[in-house]
Design a protein around this motif. Structure first.
Motif, mmCIF file in Angstrom:
data_model
loop_
_atom_site.group_PDB
_atom_site.id
_atom_site.type_symbol
_atom_site.label_atom_id
_atom_site.label_comp_id
_atom_site.label_asym_id
_atom_site.label_seq_id
_atom_site.Cartn_x
_atom_site.Cartn_y
_atom_site.Cartn_z
ATOM 1 N N CYS A 726 0.846 -1.203 0.000
ATOM 2 C CA CYS A 726 0.000 0.000 0.000
ATOM 3 C C CYS A 726 0.872 1.239 0.000
ATOM 4 C CB CYS A 726 -0.925 0.011 1.207
ATOM 5 S SG CYS A 726 -2.213 -1.239 1.136
ATOM 6 N N ASN A 727 0.570 2.152 -0.904
ATOM 7 C CA ASN A 727 1.286 3.425 -0.933
ATOM 8 C C ASN A 727 0.639 4.470 -0.028
ATOM 9 O OD1 ASN A 727 3.107 2.416 -2.846
ATOM 10 N ND2 ASN A 727 1.684 2.897 -4.527
ATOM 11 N N SER A 728 -0.591 4.225 0.360
ATOM 12 C CA SER A 728 -1.322 5.166 1.225
ATOM 13 C C SER A 728 -1.922 4.380 2.385
ATOM 14 C CB SER A 728 -2.406 5.884 0.416
ATOM 15 O OG SER A 728 -3.324 4.941 -0.119
ATOM 16 N N LYS A 729 -2.942 4.954 2.983
ATOM 17 C CA LYS A 729 -3.588 4.320 4.130
ATOM 18 C C LYS A 729 -4.230 3.005 3.718
ATOM 19 C CE LYS A 729 -7.353 6.167 5.650
ATOM 20 N NZ LYS A 729 -8.293 7.100 6.295
ATOM 21 N N PRO A 730 -4.010 1.921 4.492
ATOM 22 C CA PRO A 730 -4.572 0.614 4.113
ATOM 23 C C PRO A 730 -6.098 0.628 4.162
ATOM 24 C CG PRO A 730 -2.804 0.356 5.720
ATOM 25 C CD PRO A 730 -3.117 1.814 5.669
ATOM 26 N N ASP A 731 -6.713 -0.079 3.186
ATOM 27 C CA ASP A 731 -8.166 -0.218 3.130
ATOM 28 C C ASP A 731 -8.532 -1.527 3.821
ATOM 29 O OD1 ASP A 731 -10.812 -0.227 2.646
ATOM 30 O OD2 ASP A 731 -10.671 -0.007 0.464
ATOM 31 N N CYS A 732 -8.974 -1.428 5.077
ATOM 32 C CA CYS A 732 -9.258 -2.631 5.861
ATOM 33 C C CYS A 732 -10.472 -3.378 5.332
ATOM 34 C CB CYS A 732 -9.469 -2.250 7.327
ATOM 35 S SG CYS A 732 -7.991 -1.585 8.116
ATOM 36 N N VAL A 733 -11.458 -2.655 4.766
ATOM 37 C CA VAL A 733 -12.644 -3.327 4.221
ATOM 38 C C VAL A 733 -12.252 -4.186 3.017
ATOM 39 C CG1 VAL A 733 -14.907 -2.970 3.188
ATOM 40 C CG2 VAL A 733 -14.142 -1.484 5.056
ATOM 41 N N TYR A 734 -11.403 -3.641 2.154
ATOM 42 C CA TYR A 734 -10.950 -4.388 0.978
ATOM 43 C C TYR A 734 -10.130 -5.607 1.394
ATOM 44 C CZ TYR A 734 -8.227 -5.485 -3.181
ATOM 45 O OH TYR A 734 -7.605 -6.147 -4.219
ATOM 46 N N PHE A 735 -9.217 -5.411 2.378
ATOM 47 C CA PHE A 735 -8.389 -6.539 2.806
ATOM 48 C C PHE A 735 -9.223 -7.606 3.509
ATOM 49 C CE2 PHE A 735 -5.736 -8.647 6.021
ATOM 50 C CZ PHE A 735 -4.798 -9.233 5.189
ATOM 51 N N SER A 736 -10.274 -7.195 4.216
ATOM 52 C CA SER A 736 -11.142 -8.167 4.876
ATOM 53 C C SER A 736 -11.839 -9.053 3.854
ATOM 54 C CB SER A 736 -12.173 -7.441 5.736
ATOM 55 O OG SER A 736 -13.089 -8.345 6.292
ATOM 56 N N LYS A 737 -12.243 -8.452 2.711
ATOM 57 C CA LYS A 737 -12.862 -9.256 1.654
ATOM 58 C C LYS A 737 -11.857 -10.228 1.053
ATOM 59 C CE LYS A 737 -16.202 -5.695 0.336
ATOM 60 N NZ LYS A 737 -16.658 -4.788 -0.759
ATOM 61 N N LEU A 738 -10.602 -9.766 0.864
ATOM 62 C CA LEU A 738 -9.582 -10.643 0.310
ATOM 63 C C LEU A 738 -9.253 -11.793 1.250
ATOM 64 C CD1 LEU A 738 -7.058 -8.073 -1.257
ATOM 65 C CD2 LEU A 738 -8.718 -9.511 -2.457
ATOM 66 N N LEU A 739 -9.165 -11.473 2.567
ATOM 67 C CA LEU A 739 -8.782 -12.499 3.544
ATOM 68 C C LEU A 739 -9.927 -13.463 3.797
ATOM 69 C CD1 LEU A 739 -6.403 -13.369 5.332
ATOM 70 C CD2 LEU A 739 -7.354 -11.935 7.151
ATOM 71 N N GLY A 740 -11.118 -12.932 4.033
ATOM 72 C CA GLY A 740 -12.305 -13.763 4.203
ATOM 73 C C GLY A 740 -12.492 -14.366 5.574
ATOM 74 N N THR A 741 -11.485 -14.287 6.439
ATOM 75 C CA THR A 741 -11.604 -14.891 7.780
ATOM 76 C C THR A 741 -11.578 -13.866 8.902
ATOM 77 O OG1 THR A 741 -9.201 -15.210 7.853
ATOM 78 C CG2 THR A 741 -10.553 -17.054 7.055
ATOM 79 N N LYS A 742 -11.391 -12.607 8.579
ATOM 80 C CA LYS A 742 -11.350 -11.558 9.591
ATOM 81 C C LYS A 742 -12.186 -10.387 9.114
ATOM 82 C CE LYS A 742 -8.571 -13.291 12.727
ATOM 83 N NZ LYS A 742 -8.715 -14.683 12.247
ATOM 84 N N SER A 743 -12.844 -9.744 10.055
ATOM 85 C CA SER A 743 -13.653 -8.585 9.723
ATOM 86 C C SER A 743 -12.765 -7.360 9.549
ATOM 87 C CB SER A 743 -14.694 -8.334 10.823
ATOM 88 O OG SER A 743 -14.054 -7.981 12.035
ATOM 89 N N SER A 744 -13.368 -6.314 9.010
ATOM 90 C CA SER A 744 -12.596 -5.086 8.792
ATOM 91 C C SER A 744 -12.158 -4.464 10.124
ATOM 92 C CB SER A 744 -13.440 -4.089 7.998
ATOM 93 O OG SER A 744 -14.643 -3.790 8.701
ATOM 94 N N ILE A 745 -12.991 -4.593 11.134
ATOM 95 C CA ILE A 745 -12.626 -4.036 12.448
ATOM 96 C C ILE A 745 -11.449 -4.799 13.036
ATOM 97 C CG2 ILE A 745 -13.464 -3.635 14.779
ATOM 98 C CD1 ILE A 745 -16.249 -3.277 13.636
ATOM 99 N N GLN A 746 -11.452 -6.120 12.879
ATOM 100 C CA GLN A 746 -10.332 -6.911 13.378
ATOM 101 C C GLN A 746 -9.045 -6.572 12.636
ATOM 102 O OE1 GLN A 746 -12.136 -10.818 12.859
ATOM 103 N NE2 GLN A 746 -12.240 -11.086 15.103
#
Length: 766
Positions: A726-746
Motif C-alpha cells: 500500500c502506498n497510502s492508508k490501508p483499506d481494511c474493508v478491501y483486505f477483509s474481503k480478500l482475507l475472508g476470515t477476519k472482519s474489517s474491524i479486526q
C-alpha cells in the motif's frame, strides 16, 4: 455361687473360663479387708452408679476384683451411701423450708442462728445442707443493688469468718455466701479483704515456724489460702512483725533530740553532694552509734530530698522572694534561712523567678497594654496580629449569635458564620463546641465590644459618619480591632451589582482594604469590611465572592439568566448582567445544566415491566418499532429514567412478534455484509422493522463464530504483505474481503497493534 455365675454377662463368658471367673470370687470372699477409707467408698459408689445406669445390673464381681472386697461388703457400702443420700436430701429440704420461714424480706437476710437453734444442727452444717436451687431465697448483689457493702454487712461477714474459721484454715465461700445471701464470687472478693486482718499471734507463730524450717513463701501460702497470693501474706506478716518489735517507718514517730536533728542536717548539708546515700547513712551512724539504721535511713532520705531536689511550694517561694530582696543573691544565707542547700535556693530562683503567682483578674489597662505590644510586635515582623488561631470575643459572640446555640444548624448557616468571622466551617464548629460546653464569656471583652459600639453609634448619630481613627483614639484600641468589634449597623447602605451603575471605585476601596489588612492566607473578617465600607455585611460577602470569580448559582440567578435569554440577549450579555467576572461559556454550561432534564437514578420496577409488555402486545405490528418505543416512553413517562431505552428494547426483542420476524433470518449473510461495510445493524433493523438490539446480539454472536479473534501466522503474513504494497492508508474493508476470515474491524485493530509494537511504524494511520 450359682447366682453369681448367672450374673456374668455374655461377653465375660467368652473372655473368661468358668474356673477363672470363680477364682477371684472365692479369694475375695475369704480375704475381704475391713473398713475401706472414705475416698475408696466414694469411688466404689460412683463406679457402681456408672455401671448401673439406664437400669443395667451392676456387675459386683468386677468391683470386687478391682477393690479386693467381698460382694456383700460392696453392696453394704453402696446401700448405706444411698440411705445417707436420702437422709441428707430430707434434711436439706427441712433446712431449706426452715430458712425460708426465718428469711426477712425487708433486710434480705436469713437468721441462720435461729435455724440452727430450731433444728439443733451446727450453723456450718445448716449452711451446707441449704439447697439454694430449690429455695425461693435468691442471692443478691450488694454492689449492684445497694451501691456497696455497708459497715454492718462487713462486720457481720467478718464476725462469721472469725467464729467459724481459724487462721490457716480454708474458707468455704459458698457457705459464707449463703450466710450473707449474696453471690459467692462477690462474697469471696469482699471477704478476702476483711479476712486478711485475721492473722493473729497463732498464725504469726506458725509462719515463723515455717520460715525457720526453710519453707518458701509459696509453700507457706498453701496453709493460709484465705489470702489471694503469697505476697499479701508476706506483707501482712512483715507488718505484724514490725508491730510486735515496736518498729515503724514513720520518721515523725522516732523521737529525735534537737541536737541529733541539727547534727544530721549538718552532716547531710556537708556530704549530700559528694557522697552516695548509703555512704551518707554510714557517716551519720558513726556519729550517732546509738541509733539503728532503720531509724537513720528514712530521716536521711527525707531531708536529703528536701535539701537537693524538688520545686518549692508557693509559700516558700514567697519567702524566697523576701529573702532575695533582703540579702540579695547571697545563697548561703538564703539556704540557711530556708533550711535548704544554697544550690536548691538558687535553682528555684532561676526556675521560678521567685514568682508566687498572681491569680487576680486582668485589668482593662493591662489588656490594652498587652494588645499594643502584640500590634507593635506584629508590625515589626510584618505579620498580622490576629492570626488564624486567635479568636476575639467579638468573633465568639458573632458565631454564637449566627448559629443560634445549636450544632444542628444548616450548612448554609455555618458557611455564613465562617464568612462573618473570617474562618473555615471546621474551625467555627470546633470553636462553637468549646463555647457551647464552657460558656466562659470574658467580661473584659464584652466591655471592649460595648465600648467600641457605643462610641461608633454616638459618632454616627451625631454626624451620620464614623471617624475610625477617632474611635481608636477614644477607646485606646487599634483601628482594625475597632472595626472588628463594632456591632452597630444603623444606616448601612445596600450594595447590589448593576452592570450600568456598578462603581469600580467602591470595588477598589474594598479590595485595597482587604489586601492591606487581610493578605493571603489570612481569613477575611467581613464584619470589619462591612464597618469600613459602611455597607451591609451580606452584600460585602456576595460582592467579594463575585469579584473572586466564585459562582454559587442560586435559583434566582438561574431564573434571571433564563429571563434575560428570553429577551434575546446573548450569553456574553447575560454574563455581564450577572457578574463582572462571569464568562459566556460558564453561563451557557450553567443554563444547559439547569434546563436539561434530570436523569432519575431509579430502576424500572416489576410493575412497569408488566406494563411495557402489555403495551408491546398492543402496539407490536401496528406501528413501526421506533414509534412503538416512543409511545411506550411517553405513556409510562420514562424519558428521565436511566437505562429506559435498553430495557424497552430488550423486552421488545423478546416479544413473539419480532421473534417470528427474525426466525429463519440469515445472520451469517448479515454479519458478512456488516463486516464488508455494505450495511449496519441500524439500517438492517430499520429495513426489517425489528429492535436494533435483537440484531446486535445475533450479529455479535455470528462475528465470534465467523471470525476468530486469534490471528494465525499465515493471516498475519498476508496482512503484512498487503500493508507493504500500500502506498497510502490501508483499506481494511478491501483486505477483509480478500482475507475472508477476519472482519474489517479486526484488521484495523491488528494494524494498530502492529504499529504499536513498532513493526509497522512507517505505515500511515488507518
Amino acid at each position: 455361687m450359682k447366682a453369681m455365675k448367672e450374673k456374668i454377662d455374655e461377653p465375660d463368658r467368652q473372655r473368661y473360663s468358668p474356673l477363672q471367673t470363680l477364682l477371684p470370687v472365692r479369694r475375695l470372699s475369704s480375704h475381704s479387708p475391713a473398713g475401706p477409707s472414705a475416698d475408696i467408698q466414694k469411688a466404689i459408689v460412683d463406679e457402681a452408679r456408672l455401671l448401673g445406669q439406664h437400669g443395667k445390673m451392676i456387675p459386683w464381681y468386677r468391683l470386687a476384683s478391682k477393690y479386693c472386697l467381698s460382694i456383700d461388703a460392696l453392696q453394704t457400702i453402696f446401700n448405706q451411701t444411698e440411705v445417707d443420700a436420702q437422709r441428707r436430701q430430707q434434711q436439706s429440704a427441712l433446712v431449706t423450708k426452715t430458712a425460708e420461714r426465718h428469711f426477712d424480706s425487708v433486710l434480705c437476710q436469713c437468721n441462720w442462728e435461729a435455724v440452727a437453734s430450731e433444728l439443733d444442727i451446727p450453723l456450718i452444717e445448716c449452711l451446707d445442707l441449704f439447697d439454694a436451687s430449690n429455695s425461693t431465697i435468691q442471692p443478691r448483689s450488694l454492689i449492684e443493688s445497694y451501691g456497696g457493702w455497708s459497715t454492718t454487712e462487713m462486720a457481720r461477714l467478718k464476725q462469721f469468718l472469725a467464729d467459724n474459721y481459724t487462721a490457716g484454715s480454708t474458707v468455704d465461700w459458698k457457705l459464707a455466701g449463703a450466710y450473707m445471701n449474696v453471690d459467692v464470687l462477690e462474697c469471696q472478693r469482699v471477704g478476702l479483704g476483711t479476712f486478711h486482718d485475721t492473722l493473729n499471734n497463732v498464725g504469726y507463730r506458725r509462719i515463723c515456724e515455717f520460715r525457720e524450717s526453710k519453707l518458701s513463701w509459696k509453700n507457706v501460702h498453701q496453709h493460709f489460702l484465705q489470702y489471694p497470693n503469697f505476697t499479701q501474706l508476706r506483707s501482712r506478716w512483715y507488718g505484724l512483725k514490725r508491730k510486735q518489735e515496736g518498729r515503724t517507718n514513720d520518721i515523725i514517730a522516732v523521737e529525735w533530740t534537737d541536737s541529733e536533728r541539727e547534727l544530721m542536717k549538718d552532716l547531710i548539708d556537708r556530704h549530700v553532694q559528694s557522697t552516695t546515700r548509703s555512704e551518707l547513712v554510714s557517716i551519720i551512724q558513726r556519729e550517732l552509734p546509738t541509733r539503728s539504721l532503720s531509724d537513720i535511713k528514712p530521716f536521711t532520705r527525707h531531708y536529703a530530698y528536701e535539701l537537693t531536689a524538688g520545686c518549692m511550694r508557693a509559700d516558700r517561694r514567697i519567702r524566697l522572694r523576701e529573702l532575695v530582696a533582703e540579702y540579695g543573691e547571697d545563697w548561703n544565707r538564703i539556704g540557711k534561712a530556708l533550711d535548704v542547700l544554697p544550690s536548691k535556693a538558687q535553682h528555684n530562683w532561676i526556675k521560678c523567678g521567685g514568682y508566687a503567682g498572681d491569680h487576680s483578674a486582668w485589668s482593662l489597662e493591662e489588656i490594652r497594654q498587652l494588645q499594643r505590644l502584640i500590634d507593635s510586635a506584629s508590625k515589626r515582623r510584618g505579620i498580622d496580629a490576629l492570626s488564624k488561631s486567635f479568636w476575639a470575643a467579638a468573633d465568639d459572640e458573632t458565631l454564637l449569635r449566627m448559629i443560634d446555640g445549636s450544632m444542628m444548624s444548616t450548612a448554609a448557616k455555618w458557611e455564613q458564620a465562617g464568612k462573618a468571622v473570617g474562618r473555615s466551617v471546621i474551625a467555627c464548629k470546633r470553636r462553637f463546641k468549646i463555647l457551647h460546653h464552657s460558656r466562659k464569656h470574658i467580661q473584659v471583652a464584652d466591655d471592649r465590644e460595648s465600648l467600641v459600639t457605643s462610641e461608633v453609634q454616638g459618632q454616627f448619630e451625631l454626624s451620620s459618619a464614623v471617624d475610625w481613627p477617632q474611635v481608636s483614639q477614644a477607646t485606646g484600641l487599634g483601628m482594625r480591632e475597632c472595626l472588628e468589634l463594632s456591632q452597630y449597623d444603623g444606616g448601612k447602605a445596600s450594595w447590589h451589582y448593576d452592570p450600568d451603575s456598578f462603581s469600580q471605585s467602591m470595588v477598589d476601596r474594598m479590595t485595597g482594604f482587604i489586601e492591606e489588612h487581610y493578605p493571603t492566607p489570612t481569613p477575611v473578617s467581613y464584619r470589619a469590611v462591612s464597618n469600613f465600607m459602611w455597607v451591609d455585611m451580606n452584600d460585602c460577602i456576595r460582592i467579594h465572592d463575585m469579584l473572586r470569580g466564585k459562582s454559587n448559582w442560586t435559583e434566582a440567578d438561574y431564573e434571571r439568566a433564563v429571563a434575560l435569554r428570553a429577551q434575546g440577549l446573548t450569553y456574553k450579555e447575560v454574563a455581564r448582567h450577572l457578574s463582572p467576572t462571569l464568562t459566556h461559556s460558564s453561563v451557557c454550561n450553567a443554563l444547559q445544566f439547569y434546563l436539561s432534564p434530570k436523569i432519575v437514578r431509579k430502576p424500572i420496577s416489576a410493575d412497569e415491566v408488566e406494563e411495557i409488555n402489555r403495551l408491546a402486545d398492543e402496539y407490536a405490528g401496528k406501528y413501526p418499532v421506533v414509534e412503538t418505543i416512543d409511545k411506550i416512553r411517553t405513556q409510562l413517562n420514562l424519558g428521565n429514567r436511566r437505562g429506559w431505552h435498553s430495557t424497552v428494547s430488550r423486552l421488545l426483542a423478546a416479544h413473539p412478534h419480532y421473534q417470528a420476524k427474525l426466525s429463519g433470518f440469515d445472520y451469517i449473510d448479515l454479519a458478512n455484509r456488516i463486516a464488508t461495510g455494505q450495511t449496519t445493524t441500524k439500517l438492517a433493523a430499520k429495513e426489517l422493522d425489528v429492535p436494533r438490539l435483537a440484531l446486535e446480539i445475533h450479529v455479535s454472536d455470528m462475528n465470534s463464530r465467523l471470525f476468530s479473534s486469534a490471528w494465525t501466522e499465515e493471516e498475519t503474513r498476508k496482512l503484512l504483505d498487503y500493508v507493504q504494497t500500500c502506498n497510502s492508508k490501508p483499506d481494511c474493508v478491501y483486505f477483509s474481503k480478500l482475507l475472508g476470515t477476519k472482519s474489517s474491524i479486526q484488521c484495523s485493530k491488528k494494524i494498530f497493534h502492529l504499529r504499536h509494537k513498532g513493526i509497522l511504524s512507517h505505515i500511515p494511520k488507518v
